[in-house]
Design a protein around this motif. Structure first.
Motif, short mmCIF file in Angstrom:
data_model
loop_
_atom_site.label_atom_id
_atom_site.label_comp_id
_atom_site.label_asym_id
_atom_site.label_seq_id
_atom_site.Cartn_x
_atom_site.Cartn_y
_atom_site.Cartn_z
N ASP A 184 -56.96 15.36 3.91
CA ASP A 184 -56.31 16.54 3.33
C ASP A 184 -54.83 16.52 3.66
N CYS A 210 -56.66 27.43 2.21
CA CYS A 210 -55.50 26.55 2.31
C CYS A 210 -54.36 27.05 1.42
N ARG A 214 -50.01 32.01 3.76
CA ARG A 214 -51.19 32.33 4.58
C ARG A 214 -50.91 33.58 5.40
#
Ligand SMILES: Nc1nc2c(c(=O)[nH]1)N[C@H]1C(S)=C(S)[C@@H](COP(=O)(O)OP(=O)(O)OC[C@H]3O[C@@H](n4cnc5c(=O)[nH]c(N)nc54)[C@H](O)[C@@H]3O)O[C@H]1N2
Ligand SMILES: Nc1nc2c(c(=O)[nH]1)N[C@H]1C(S)=C(S)[C@@H](COP(=O)(O)OP(=O)(O)OC[C@H]3O[C@@H](n4cnc5c(=O)[nH]c(N)nc54)[C@H](O)[C@@H]3O)O[C@H]1N2
Ligand SMILES: [Mo]
Length: 646
Positions: free
Chosen positions: A14, A138, A296
């Protein structure tokens, strides 16, 4: 020497860089990973964590037998694959028959971004469909924001920013999360481009910035609004914006609800700093490269929308050197039409995985299948995630290692690493696609996710679609690309530029929104426009160059985790003190590390600390979703430091 070979593959971990790799193999053992010099983005070098992947690949900690716990209080015992498949088949068929397939949850995250993993999702869809996750911890907020603004979430070619006069890095630590941008940023600077960094956390990317500001965490929207107001005041907005933007007047009014100086105060910047940012923004084609960190947060989607709106009114959308780049569409070139993403009868919000598993009724979640993910360490509220997984009737975890999550399982299945996988990848940081090749055979007793699903499909009577090996599936996944003239042979020769991706996104200024125009944000939550009453330490556990999320070597997870703070934030303590770090949710022991370059309202940890070692920042964080897109609110948790409990 004759047993030493080199093989090419690509990295599906990732990461936005999705590197081309050259792997050296000595007598069947991986001894070296290097960057592929022929890959246009990798350019022959790779990050430290992947250089060191040989340790993980050859680790004695790797699992090689299925492990079953016969009762909740029993220890794991090694069983055969045949036995494991029998147990799984019996359970899955029974739960489906008794409670419906929605009583089974499948969850995966970023263990591998291989496109073949979608075939595994499809296995559960065919078997059920079963319950799946909703939202995205994410990038959910940023994706949702750009969908609202532009109707798409993609970027111009990453190399186009060589045409920028100014590059704004909004919260991006390229030394950790996108190292292949470093030579590109350096080249642009050598060519006269200015690089601006806006980040509340001081980090290495400051070393390649021409101008750096360190605002209050979560205040980027105030910066965007302040710059936009300055542009309106100084007649520096694009005169044609009403041709392709909706809500222009309402957006302008919103920027005028505060002076430039007052917007600066909200962001804890001086008026001079904000004006400097505005002048640099107005100086030519300006590209906003938006990091993943700032979305986030509680108002993460609205934050990205203000940055998009600023790019739009300044005329930077649809031009070379401009853009508001958050994400590169990484899957769209592949044919995923075999599966229906909306098939699931029930969804569980990803940031609230633990509590929503526990509260699910009619039917309850009886079984969980967790793969390519370590949610106990990586999702908010580790304590509840662990409890939820431990208390299911049957939890299966598929991983090469005995992770925090695997420790909560009834059955652990040992699986391949990416060096043993057959797959395809796209990237969320550039437009190149690549093939992932098995460069070594897996250890005896280890099966790939695909082989596991293939065998289960045989036992469950749905093998028509699944009894195909990975290379046949890969051909299927390429059918869209075949239509554009790209074949597997092109992949065999090296990386492939996504033929569907444009060099300059939105060059025709047509947008996939309901009106065909950009939808400018024109309302902000009151929290985004005021100065907080009190100064609170907020906990941020961020990516580190040393590890991919929780994939740490075991020896690094001993003793208390390190927490970095400004010395004045904790005046009663000294550098190196072992203290208790407490939030509303929990407390853990940490060792303080002083850094006077940091703001006094942040406390920093490394992301992915292990829960089983008492080092998980996520044990301290509550499950909460962002304003849009159901991303996790990872960095807004107030925290306090106190004497260690005896
Ligand atoms: N070595 C390594 N590389 C990784 C990963 C890893 O764990 N280790 N993780 C991978 C993953 S999962 C992803 S999604 C990607 C991206 O992973 P991220 O780590 O999310 O990457 P960044 O875009 O650099 O975003 C983090 C930056 O956001 C900043 N930030 C936080 N809050 C704010 C704010 O309010 N305002 C502003 N302006 N900035 C803020 C932080 O200071 C930090 O510099 O990287 C991948 N790459
Ligand atoms: N506090 C805090 N928490 C965060 C973040 C943060 O910034 N701060 N970042 C968040 C972000 S951006 C992300 S994307 C998530 C990442 O969360 P995860 O994706 O859950 O993170 P990893 O720890 O990398 O876990 C992946 C697991 O998959 C395994 N694995 C690797 N390849 C395969 C495979 O092919 N098959 C199977 N079955 N398993 C495999 C690995 O061994 C590893 O244990 O974490 C989030 N959590
Ligand atoms: Mo991520």
């Amino acid at each position: 020497m004759q047993n030493v070979t080199q093989k090419k593959t690509a990295c599906p971990r990732d990461c936005p860089d999705a590197c081309g790799l050259i792997v050296t193999i000595d007598n069947g053992r991986v001894v070296r990973l290097q960057g592929d010099p022929d890959h246009p983005i990798t350019q022959g070098f790779i990050c430290g964590r992947t250089t060191r992947y040989t340790e993980r690949q050859n680790s004695s900690e790797r699992l090689t037998r299925p492990l079953l716990r016969r009762s909740k209080s029993a220890n794991f015992e090694a069983i055969s694959w045949d036995n494991a498949f029998d147990v799984i088949t019996e359970r899955m068929l029974r739960y489906r028959q008794e409670s419906g397939a929605e009583s089974i949850l499948q969850y995966r995250c970023g263990g591998s971004l291989g496109i073949m993993k979608h075939v595994g999702d499809y296995f559960f869809e065919r078997f059920g469909p079963v319950t799946v996750k909703r939202g995205d911890v994410c990038a959910g907020a940023g994706n949702a924001a750009q969908q609202m603004d532009f109707g798409d979430c993609d970027s111009s070619d990453v190399l186009d920013f060589q045409n920028s006069k100014t590059i704004f890095l909004w919260g991006k630590n390229v030394f950790v999360s996108s190292i292949h941008l470093i030579p590109e940023l350096k080249a642009a600077r050598a060519n006269g481009t200015n690089v601006v960094l806006i980040d509340p956390i001081h980090h290495q990317t400051t070393s390649i910035a021409d101008y750096y500001v360190q605002p209050r965490p979560g205040s980027d929207s105030a910066i965007a609004m302040g710059i936009a107001r300055w542009l309106f005041e100084n007649n520096a907005v694009d005169t044609t914006i009403t041709d392709y933007c909706d809500n222009v007047e309402k957006f302008r009014e919103l920027t005028y609800t505060k002076t430039v100086e007052d917007w600066a105060s909200v962001a804890d910047l001086s008026a001079g700093e904000l004006t400097t940012l505005a002048r640099m923004y107005a100086s030519g084609p300006t590209c906003s490269m938006i990091g993943w960190g700032l979305q986030r947060r509680r108002h993460g989607a609205a934050t990205i929308r203000t940055i998009d709106a600023l790019a739009a009114v300044s005329g930077n959308i649809g031009i070379s050197g401009g853009g508001s780049s958050f994400y590169f569409v990484r899957r769209d070139a592949f044919d995923l039409s075999f599966s229906d993403p909306d098939a699931a009868p029930r969804t569980i919000t990803e940031p609230m995985l633990g509590s929503e598993i526990l509260s699910a009724i009619e039917p309850p979640i009886r079984m969980a299948w967790i793969w390519a993910a370590n949610p106990v360490a990586m999702l908010p509220d580790s304590v509840t995630v662990a409890k939820a997984l431990r208390t299911r009737e049957f939890t299966v975890v598929v991983d090469p290692f005995l992770t925090d999550t695997a420790r909560c399982a009834d059955l652990v299945l040992p699986t391949t690493t990416f060096l043993e996988e057959d797959d395809l990848i796209g990237s969320y940081g550039h437009h190149y696609l690549a093939e992932v090749n098995p460069v070594v055979v897996p250890p005896e007793g280890v099966l790939s996710d695909h082989e596991i699903f293939r065998e289960l499909s045989r036992r469950m009577g749905i093998s028509d679609d699944f009894d195909l090996n990975a290379s046949v599936w890969k051909q299927r996944l390429l059918s869209k690309l075949n239509g554009a003239g790209v074949t597997m042979n092109d992949f065999r020769k090296g990386s492939v530029r996504n033929p569907f991706a444009s060099n300059v996104l939105f060059a025709d200024r047509k947008f996939n929104t309901s009106t065909g125009n950009i939808n400018l944000i024109h309302e902000l939550h009151s929290d985004m426009t005021k100065i907080p009453m009190e100064r609170q330490l907020k906990l941020s556990a961020l990516s580190t160059g040393k590890s991919q999320a929780s994939q740490w070597p075991a020896e690094t997870q001993i003793g208390p985790a390190i927490a970095v703070v400004h010395p004045l934030s904790v005046p009663d303590f000294s550098d190196g003190d072992e203290v208790t770090l407490t939030t509303e949710r929990a407390h853990i022991q940490v060792r303080l590390h002083f850094d006077d370059r940091q703001r006094q309202d942040v406390i920093l940890m490394e992301k992915g600390g292990w829960y089983s070692s008492g080092r998980s920042a996520n044990a301290l964080i509550a499950g909460e979703v962002t304003d849009d897109g159901e991303c996790a609110v990872y960095y807004d948790t107030p925290a306090a430091v106190s004497q260690s409990f005896p």
